[in-house]
Motif scaffolding. Structure first.
Motif, PDB file in Angstrom:
ATOM      1  N   LEU A 235       0.869  -1.286   0.012  1.00 45.37           N
ATOM      2  CA  LEU A 235      -0.046   0.039  -0.049  1.00 45.37           C
ATOM      3  C   LEU A 235       0.970   1.062   0.042  1.00 45.37           C
ATOM      4  O   LEU A 235       0.540   2.246  -0.674  1.00 45.37           O
ATOM      5  CB  LEU A 235      -0.950   0.130   1.280  1.00 45.37           C
ATOM      6  CG  LEU A 235      -2.033  -0.915   1.068  1.00 45.37           C
ATOM      7  CD1 LEU A 235      -2.773  -0.953   2.466  1.00 45.37           C
ATOM      8  CD2 LEU A 235      -3.225  -0.695   0.102  1.00 45.37           C
ATOM      9  N   GLU A 237       3.665   1.601  -1.515  1.00 45.67           N
ATOM     10  CA  GLU A 237       4.385   1.533  -2.683  1.00 45.67           C
ATOM     11  C   GLU A 237       3.299   2.183  -3.842  1.00 45.67           C
ATOM     12  O   GLU A 237       3.522   2.156  -4.836  1.00 45.67           O
ATOM     13  CB  GLU A 237       4.760   0.348  -3.055  1.00 45.67           C
ATOM     14  CG  GLU A 237       6.090  -0.077  -2.341  1.00 45.67           C
ATOM     15  CD  GLU A 237       7.474   0.745  -2.911  1.00 45.67           C
ATOM     16  OE1 GLU A 237       7.540   1.107  -3.634  1.00 45.67           O
ATOM     17  OE2 GLU A 237       7.994   1.184  -1.779  1.00 45.67           O
ATOM     18  N   ARG A 238       2.176   2.238  -3.145  1.00 42.33           N
ATOM     19  CA  ARG A 238       0.993   2.236  -4.346  1.00 42.33           C
ATOM     20  C   ARG A 238       0.608   1.432  -5.013  1.00 42.33           C
ATOM     21  O   ARG A 238       0.092   1.585  -6.424  1.00 42.33           O
ATOM     22  CB  ARG A 238       1.185   3.738  -4.861  1.00 42.33           C
ATOM     23  CG  ARG A 238       1.357   4.930  -3.945  1.00 42.33           C
ATOM     24  CD  ARG A 238      -0.043   5.203  -2.922  1.00 42.33           C
ATOM     25  NE  ARG A 238      -1.411   5.295  -3.641  1.00 42.33           N
ATOM     26  CZ  ARG A 238      -2.411   5.283  -3.154  1.00 42.33           C
ATOM     27  NH1 ARG A 238      -2.499   5.137  -1.810  1.00 42.33           N
ATOM     28  NH2 ARG A 238      -3.727   5.532  -3.803  1.00 42.33           N
ATOM     29  N   ARG A 239       0.694   0.239  -4.739  1.00 43.05           N
ATOM     30  CA  ARG A 239       0.636  -1.071  -5.626  1.00 43.05           C
ATOM     31  C   ARG A 239      -0.606  -1.525  -4.946  1.00 43.05           C
ATOM     32  O   ARG A 239      -0.471  -2.768  -4.212  1.00 43.05           O
ATOM     33  CB  ARG A 239       2.025  -1.931  -5.693  1.00 43.05           C
ATOM     34  CG  ARG A 239       2.967  -1.277  -6.293  1.00 43.05           C
ATOM     35  CD  ARG A 239       4.182  -2.282  -6.181  1.00 43.05           C
ATOM     36  NE  ARG A 239       5.419  -1.712  -7.001  1.00 43.05           N
ATOM     37  CZ  ARG A 239       6.476  -2.350  -7.349  1.00 43.05           C
ATOM     38  NH1 ARG A 239       6.583  -3.513  -6.744  1.00 43.05           N
ATOM     39  NH2 ARG A 239       7.514  -1.729  -7.763  1.00 43.05           N
ATOM     40  N   LEU A 240      -1.651  -1.177  -5.402  1.00 42.71           N
ATOM     41  CA  LEU A 240      -2.824  -1.658  -4.730  1.00 42.71           C
ATOM     42  C   LEU A 240      -3.501  -3.082  -5.234  1.00 42.71           C
ATOM     43  O   LEU A 240      -3.896  -3.802  -4.171  1.00 42.71           O
ATOM     44  CB  LEU A 240      -4.032  -0.658  -5.126  1.00 42.71           C
ATOM     45  CG  LEU A 240      -3.987   0.971  -4.539  1.00 42.71           C
ATOM     46  CD1 LEU A 240      -4.969   1.740  -4.989  1.00 42.71           C
ATOM     47  CD2 LEU A 240      -3.535   0.954  -3.165  1.00 42.71           C
ATOM     48  N   TRP A 266      -7.062   0.849   6.698  1.00 37.82           N
ATOM     49  CA  TRP A 266      -6.486   1.160   5.370  1.00 37.82           C
ATOM     50  C   TRP A 266      -7.325   1.125   4.282  1.00 37.82           C
ATOM     51  O   TRP A 266      -7.275   2.021   3.511  1.00 37.82           O
ATOM     52  CB  TRP A 266      -5.282   0.100   5.280  1.00 37.82           C
ATOM     53  CG  TRP A 266      -4.117   0.033   6.133  1.00 37.82           C
ATOM     54  CD1 TRP A 266      -4.449  -0.705   7.424  1.00 37.82           C
ATOM     55  CD2 TRP A 266      -3.010   0.597   6.268  1.00 37.82           C
ATOM     56  NE1 TRP A 266      -3.197  -0.535   8.201  1.00 37.82           N
ATOM     57  CE2 TRP A 266      -2.407   0.576   7.491  1.00 37.82           C
ATOM     58  CE3 TRP A 266      -2.624   1.583   5.436  1.00 37.82           C
ATOM     59  CZ2 TRP A 266      -1.216   1.039   7.629  1.00 37.82           C
ATOM     60  CZ3 TRP A 266      -1.323   2.139   5.661  1.00 37.82           C
ATOM     61  CH2 TRP A 266      -0.620   1.644   6.969  1.00 37.82           C
ATOM     62  N   ILE A 270      -8.476   4.347   2.063  1.00 35.68           N
ATOM     63  CA  ILE A 270      -8.403   4.456   0.751  1.00 35.68           C
ATOM     64  C   ILE A 270      -9.815   4.871  -0.076  1.00 35.68           C
ATOM     65  O   ILE A 270      -9.943   5.554  -0.758  1.00 35.68           O
ATOM     66  CB  ILE A 270      -8.085   3.070   0.243  1.00 35.68           C
ATOM     67  CG1 ILE A 270      -6.665   2.943   0.200  1.00 35.68           C
ATOM     68  CG2 ILE A 270      -8.083   2.894  -1.459  1.00 35.68           C
ATOM     69  CD1 ILE A 270      -6.178   1.385   0.037  1.00 35.68           C
ATOM     70  N   ASP A 274      -8.775   8.458  -1.585  1.00 36.41           N
ATOM     71  CA  ASP A 274      -8.471   8.182  -2.695  1.00 36.41           C
ATOM     72  C   ASP A 274      -9.438   7.757  -3.840  1.00 36.41           C
ATOM     73  O   ASP A 274      -9.355   7.888  -5.117  1.00 36.41           O
ATOM     74  CB  ASP A 274      -7.638   7.079  -2.837  1.00 36.41           C
ATOM     75  CG  ASP A 274      -6.394   7.347  -2.072  1.00 36.41           C
ATOM     76  OD1 ASP A 274      -5.980   8.396  -2.036  1.00 36.41           O
ATOM     77  OD2 ASP A 274      -5.574   6.166  -1.472  1.00 36.41           O
ATOM     78  N   ALA A 278      -9.303   3.647  -7.054  1.00 35.39           N
ATOM     79  CA  ALA A 278      -8.436   3.142  -5.965  1.00 35.39           C
ATOM     80  C   ALA A 278      -8.973   2.145  -5.313  1.00 35.39           C
ATOM     81  O   ALA A 278      -8.101   0.928  -5.213  1.00 35.39           O
ATOM     82  CB  ALA A 278      -7.575   4.136  -5.180  1.00 35.39           C
ATOM     83  N   ARG A 281      -9.140  -1.240  -7.518  1.00 43.80           N
ATOM     84  CA  ARG A 281      -7.863  -1.572  -7.719  1.00 43.80           C
ATOM     85  C   ARG A 281      -7.618  -2.728  -6.638  1.00 43.80           C
ATOM     86  O   ARG A 281      -7.059  -3.584  -7.038  1.00 43.80           O
ATOM     87  CB  ARG A 281      -6.746  -0.552  -7.914  1.00 43.80           C
ATOM     88  CG  ARG A 281      -6.814  -0.014  -9.480  1.00 43.80           C
ATOM     89  CD  ARG A 281      -6.115   1.496  -9.521  1.00 43.80           C
ATOM     90  NE  ARG A 281      -4.666   1.058  -9.060  1.00 43.80           N
ATOM     91  CZ  ARG A 281      -3.857   2.041  -8.656  1.00 43.80           C
ATOM     92  NH1 ARG A 281      -4.082   3.252  -8.454  1.00 43.80           N
ATOM     93  NH2 ARG A 281      -2.577   1.736  -8.313  1.00 43.80           N
TER      94      ARG A 281
END
Length: 531
Positions: A235, A237-240, A266, A270, A274, A278, A281
């Protein structure tokens, strides 16, 4: 540093008082209370001693040097940790699945390693070679086909299966714990922006006996800890989508509740901050494994269980699910709150002295830093979520229900040390961590070894590698039903059976094993050789 001594001593005395008031006279029937009374009373005395001894100045220098060394060599530290934990699994925990739910996960892993979805026993022997008290509770078995499955979702068993194939199932949890240790160090450094936080967080983790103790066995909680930390890293790393995959595996490790609670803050952040894209994803990452493994396992359990007792009308289905949920969840009452309070006592006594308080301080100081705040909320959500779980953790070296969120303690503890910039706190915390590593961890491991040795001494003695039937007499006080641990296809030379009394046992032997001869009579069973 003397200002830190008095609160530590008072907290230790409060833990002692709670145990004496809550646990009562030790009885193994209530294993959580028994372990709290017999292990954690002396554990509290040791924590009080460490709280006092940590004020000794030379210890601080050694502790700070160790923190610096760990921070420079995190991977070497993880490798040494892995090797030590493997040795602990073999020689301290005796590579024995102590609890029935541990054995069922290992049984399922052995079935997977053999390329099968279920264990398979002769139907007429089913209720002999599986613990009868766990039927339709922890396992489902078909009386018609002899197929058997664990009720726990199969993620951890799938993780164990390659280790079973290699003949080293004992290495799985030590490897996961070592990976979690590295992730804790990396998260602490990244979230505080201070490289020295790596060493602090890793030592605070290593020096907490709850961390190493839970890795000595076959509970899935170390896997929960690892995948929850991996989830947070993805998360950040924004690699959802990848975070969703890690989260979905955490969901299906054994049941979804631990990860659901951890992930809730979390996911809420999001969704609120977001937006829907997001969140989609993340959900897309969760969906495949959750549906395939979780949903598929539920269907498999229904197939093995056979015809359900209710008709398939909608109202009956809803009633069935209400009944299933009531086996786990209930509105909290005084008894449930006491159990959760007892687990907080264990948290204090199985971690570096003062670490829970340091975590709370770090959470407050970092309240404007979103990731650290969310990490603290994950721990709080886990704590709050188990207020409605009516039973206690039972077995477990440390705090089993809070272990999936245990990473919050060293990360936020390191954040507090970095933020406060207090030399006195640094010296005292370093000394306390060092003492906990060299005194509390060996002490707790000795307690584990003593308990495992005493428990295994009650198993009827048998010869390894020789064809035998070991009948185990049911005794709930010592959980002897957990000794009935068999290969999922009865390929091992030794077969364990739950005794129905000497006459019934011998009747079965005459029918199925006519050449069997008595080899040993023991207080908790009897052993028959087959050759």
């Amino acid at each position: 540093m003397r200002w830190f001594v008095l609160p530590g001593v008072l907290a230790g005395l409060a833990c002692l008082s709670f145990i004496l008031l809550h646990a009562g006279e030790p009885s193994r029937v209530y294993i959580f209370d028994y372990l709290l009374r017999t292990q954690d009373l002396p554990g509290a005395a040791l924590v009080i001693f460490i709280a006092i001894a940590a004020a000794f100045a030379p210890l601080a220098r050694a502790g700070l040097a160790l923190i610096e060394m760990i921070g420079r060599r995190p991977w070497v530290t993880a490798l040494v940790t892995f090797l030590v934990l493997c040795a602990g699994q073999l020689f301290v925990a005796k590579d024995h699945a102590l609890a029935g739910d541990e054995h069922l996960i290992l049984l399922q892993a052995k079935a997977f390693a053999a390329g099968r979805l279920t264990a398979q026993f002769p139907p007429e022997l089913l209720s002999w070679v599986l613990p009868r008290p766990y039927f339709d509770l922890w396992l489902y078995a078909s009386r018609e086909t002899g197929a058997a499955v664990s009720v726990y979702w199969p993620g951890f068993a799938l993780l164990l299966a390659p280790f079973v194939l290699l003949g080293i199932p004992w290495a799985c949890n030590p490897l996961l714990a070592s990976g979690a240790l590295v992730l804790i160090g990396r998260l602490a450094s990244r979230l505080t922006g201070a490289p020295q936080a790596t060493g602090w967080a890793m030592l605070l983790t290593l020096a907490s006996p709850a961390f190493s103790g839970m890795a000595l066995g076959y509970f899935s909680m170390t896997a929960h800890l690892f995948f929850n930390l991996l989830y947070v890293w993805a998360l950040l790393e924004r690699r959802l989508f990848l975070a969703g995959i890690a989260g979905s595996f955490a969901l299906v490790l054994h049941n979804p509740w631990p990860h659901f609670l951890f992930a809730l803050p979390w996911i809420g952040r999001i969704a609120w901050h977001d937006g829907g894209r997001a969140l989609l994803r993340l959900v897309a990452g969760y969906a495949p494994l959750t549906l395939v493994i979780g949903g598929g396992w539920w269907l498999l359990m229904r197939e093995v269980q056979g015809q359900l007792w209710f008709a398939p009308q909608a109202g009956d289905v809803l009633f069935y699910w209400q009944l299933q949920l009531s086996r786990v969840f209930a509105f909290p009452d005084a008894g449930m709150l006491a159990k959760r309070a007892a687990e907080l006592v264990k948290l204090w006594l199985w971690t570096v002295p003062g670490l829970p308080a340091l975590m709370v301080a770090g959470w407050w100081l970092a309240r404007r830093q979103v990731p650290l705040r969310l990490l603290g909320l994950s721990f709080a959500a886990t704590l709050a979520g188990y207020l409605i779980v009516w039973f206690d953790q039972g077995y477990g070296w440390g705090v089993r229900y809070l272990h999936p969120a245990l990473g919050a303690l060293p990360v936020l503890g390191a954040a507090a040390i970095i933020a406060l910039q207090s030399d006195a706190l640094r010296r005292y915390a370093a000394a306390a961590a060092l003492l906990s590593l060299v005194l509390a961890t060996p002490f707790r491991w000795a307690q584990i070894e003593s308990f495992m040795s005493a428990q295994l001494s009650r198993r009827p003695p048998f010869e390894k590698g020789v064809r035998q039937i070991v009948f185990v007499r049911l005794n709930y006080e010592y959980y002897t039903q957990d000794f009935v641990q068999n290969d999922p296809f009865l390929r091992a030379p030794v077969i364990f059976m739950l005794s129905r009394g000497r006459a019934e046992d011998e009747k079965l032997l005459r029918q199925r094993f006519p050449g069997a001869r008595l080899a040993h009579e023991a207080p908790y069973g009897h052993v028959w050789r087959l050759d």
